[in-house]
Each structure stands twice: as structure tokens, then as C-alpha cells.
Design an enzyme around this catalytic site. Sequence first.
Site, short mmCIF file in Angstrom:
data_model
loop_
_atom_site.label_atom_id
_atom_site.label_comp_id
_atom_site.label_asym_id
_atom_site.label_seq_id
_atom_site.Cartn_x
_atom_site.Cartn_y
_atom_site.Cartn_z
N HIS A 142 0.85 -1.20 0.00
CA HIS A 142 0.00 0.00 0.00
C HIS A 142 0.88 1.24 0.00
O HIS A 142 1.65 1.46 0.93
CB HIS A 142 -0.90 0.02 1.23
CG HIS A 142 -2.07 -0.91 1.13
ND1 HIS A 142 -3.10 -0.91 2.03
CD2 HIS A 142 -2.36 -1.86 0.21
CE1 HIS A 142 -3.98 -1.83 1.67
NE2 HIS A 142 -3.56 -2.43 0.57
N TYR A 169 -9.83 4.96 7.01
CA TYR A 169 -10.07 5.31 8.42
C TYR A 169 -11.18 6.35 8.45
O TYR A 169 -11.04 7.41 7.85
CB TYR A 169 -8.80 5.92 9.04
CG TYR A 169 -7.68 4.93 9.23
CD1 TYR A 169 -7.52 4.26 10.43
CD2 TYR A 169 -6.78 4.64 8.20
CE1 TYR A 169 -6.48 3.34 10.62
CE2 TYR A 169 -5.75 3.72 8.37
CZ TYR A 169 -5.61 3.08 9.59
OH TYR A 169 -4.60 2.17 9.76
N TYR A 217 2.99 6.91 9.91
CA TYR A 217 2.20 5.74 9.52
C TYR A 217 3.09 4.66 8.89
O TYR A 217 2.94 3.47 9.21
CB TYR A 217 1.09 6.16 8.53
CG TYR A 217 0.08 5.07 8.30
CD1 TYR A 217 -0.99 4.89 9.18
CD2 TYR A 217 0.19 4.20 7.22
CE1 TYR A 217 -1.91 3.87 8.98
CE2 TYR A 217 -0.73 3.18 7.02
CZ TYR A 217 -1.78 3.03 7.91
OH TYR A 217 -2.69 2.01 7.72
#
Length: 391
Positions: free
Chosen positions: A72, A201, A385
Amino acid sequence: MRTQVAIVGAGPAGLFLGHLLRQAGIDAVVLERRDRAYVEGRVRAGVLEQVTVDLMDRLDLGRRMHREGLVHTGTNIAADGELFRIDMAALTGGASVMVYGQQEVMKDLFDAAEPRGVKVIFDAEDVALHDIDSAKPHVTWRKDGVEQRLDCDVIAGCDGFHGVTRAAIPAGVLKTFERVYPFGWLGVLADVPPCDHELIYCNHERGFALASMRSPTRSRYYLQCGLDEKIEDWSDDRFWDELCLRLGDEAAGRVTRGPSFEKSIAPLRSFVGEPMRHGRLFLAGDAAHIVPPTGAKGMNLAVSDVVMLAEALSEYFLDGSEAGLDGYSARALARVWKAERFSWWFTGLTHRFPDRDGFDRKIQVAELDYIRGSRAAQVTLAENYVGLPLV
Ligand SMILES: Cc1cc2nc3c(=O)[nH]c(=O)nc-3n(C[C@H](O)[C@H](O)[C@H](O)COP(=O)(O)OP(=O)(O)OC[C@H]3O[C@@H](n4cnc5c(N)ncnc54)[C@H](O)[C@@H]3O)c2cc1C
């Protein structure tokens, strides 16, 4: 029995450490309370940072991950149904994450353990640590009703949050820091295609939701729920209806519904116990710290801890230097606290807090809007992240 390092717990921290020490030629024995099927079957983390991907490669365990895992390069945020994308690769100079379930990581680690000589003793009951303040500690346990003893130079406490090793640090030495959140995550696994090729999210006024996946045909979805809620009150239909509401029309239109085969509620907690060393005992992973799953840091932190611990143990056993062991706790905690901060912040940004008021909600909405419009804010989110570097 005698070994150099006794490792308590065969979760990600314990097994990665076992492999790393084996690769370095250091003798170790891993003691696990449960059997292999139980450890491997636990449905938990699913997003690997670069640090974890690199370690799988370094241990020559990454072939199936590269074949079956999903890379990703971005992630999505939905604010009251409106989606925007954080292009992690563009913002961080090419970094990405890999979606590959903790169960798959554990399978790869266990499959390679025996052929490579990584010793794991399953079903070890009543593990107890002795003389951790001395240069000659030992560990005892019971297996098939027979008492066993392992003499060692060092003990690695990799036995998770509910293990026994952290409790061996005297109360006057161990300092704990904790935040318990007033909600949990209701998680569902279903063999249906995910609604997006990346994670979403969602901050919605009914509560947080996360659209995630394990493969192109297996979806993992979560809903923020009350701590007093019961699984049996959440039929599949109720779950899908609520998920679609929180995702908003755009993503909900792509949701494929189907029967769930796993449904569970996990409470959310931030916790750090420090120092991560006492005498000859060194803690790693969930034994020392817990993060809420927002941001997917738990397993990755276990990995960064054991990479640092393996370096320190190699210095000690191969070069005779204690400097790495002496510096381990401070080095690991510096990275742990940054991940704690990120997970706490991302949880605060995306969840509904029952005790907060309209002002707090406005601040949340403003912050989401700011992130959407600010490259600087997106860089901050993205670099955390994908995972901060190991220093
Ligand atoms: C329900 C749930 C969902 C999660 N979801 C995510 C997620 O989506 N993303 C993410 O990044 N992280 C997630 N996590 C966190 C992540 O799974 C953990 O951070 C990770 O497993 C930590 O690895 P560990 O090896 O330190 O601990 P653990 O995985 O807990 O392993 C510890 C091992 O020690 C064994 N053990 C315990 N006590 C003893 C004893 N007395 N003697 C011998 N052995 C013992 C246990 O059986 C276990 O095998 C989740 C955790 C839970 C509980």
C-alpha cells in the site's frame, strides 16, 4: 538444560528474536505457554511497516509475503463520509506498508523454526523467572506434569501484555504509564472483496470505522463500539448496515456483504512500562507496551524492539561488550514513545469520545480539514504511519 538466551513467549517478538539470534549463532530457547495452532490462529495485526518487511527479508522469510502481501502506497481518511487520500509514497520519498496478516507472519516464522534449529518448547506451564538480578538467572516451568529448569545468561520477556516477565521487575523499579479509552473495536473477518484497495479510516459522528483487508478476497472491518456491548447483539446485518452508514455513500457503495467467520471486541489501551530492562531480564513487544490498534503499530513495535535487542545481545555474546545491553531500554523506549504518541493522536482524531462536547467535535473536524489541505500535516501523518526509522 542450559542456553545463552531464554526467550519467554513465541509471539512475533519471541519468534523473531529466536530467528535473529539463531542467525547470529547465539543459542536460545523459546518457551511458549500455548500450542502452535493457538498462537498461529490468533487474528490480530495486519499492516507491516518497512522495518518488519526488511526483517522478513533479512531472515530470508519474505518470499510468500512478497507474493501474497499487498503493498500500500497510500491510505484514506473519511470525514463524515467524504474521502481523501494520503499518498504515503509521494510524501515520504517512496515508503509504503505491506498488508500481510500476523497469522501469516507467524506461520512463516514457525515453518522455518525447526529446519533452522530455532528451539521452541510449546505448552510450557507456570513459567517462572529466578535470580534475574544475578549473572546466572534461570527459568522454570512444567511440561506434561514434569518440572523443568533452564539456566541461561539472559532472559528475554516476550510474553505479551498478560505475561509473567514484566511482573518480575520489582514494583519500586517499574514505572507504568497508561491510558484506557472509553470504547473498543468490534472487528469482523469475512471472505468478501474489500471495498477499496487501500485502508479507509473513518471519522463519523456515530463513531470510528476502519475498512481493512487481509487479501483481495478477505476483508477486515472494524467499528468503534461501547465497552459494555455484546457480540451476540451484533448480527452480521446490523454490522454491515452500521459500517455502510459510517463509511459514507462513496465507499459504502463498494461494500460487498457476506457472512462473517470471526467477530470479536477488543478494548483500546495505551500502556508503557519502563525501564525495559532489569538485571538480566530484557522486555520486548507487548510485554513492555501496548498501543491502540489505530495506526497499526503493535506488532511493528515488537519487531523494532527485538531488532535492537538482538543487536545488543550480539555485541554482548560475540564482542564481549555490555554497552548495547546498557543502552537497550533507552534506545527502544525512544521509538516506542513516538509510536505511542502517534497511536494516541490518531485515535483521538478519528474516534467519538463519550465525555467530549461540541467544542471537541469542532476541533476534530477542523484538524481533519487542515490535514486534507496541508502537505506539511500529511507528511507528518505519512512518515509516522509508514514507521519511523530505527536509530
Ligand atoms: C485482539 C487484538 C487485535 C490486534 N490488532 C492489531 C492490529 O490490527 N494491528 C497491530 O499492529 N497490532 C494489533 N494488535 C497488537 C499486536 O497483535 C501485538 O502488538 C503483537 O502480537 C505483539 O507481539 P508480542 O510477541 O509482543 O506479544 P504476543 O503476540 O501477545 O505474544 C506473546 C506470547 O507469549 C505467550 N505467553 C504469555 N504468557 C506466557 C507465559 N507466562 N509463559 C510462556 N508464554 C507466555 C503468549 O501465549 C503469546 O504467544 C492486536 C492485538 C490484539 C490482542
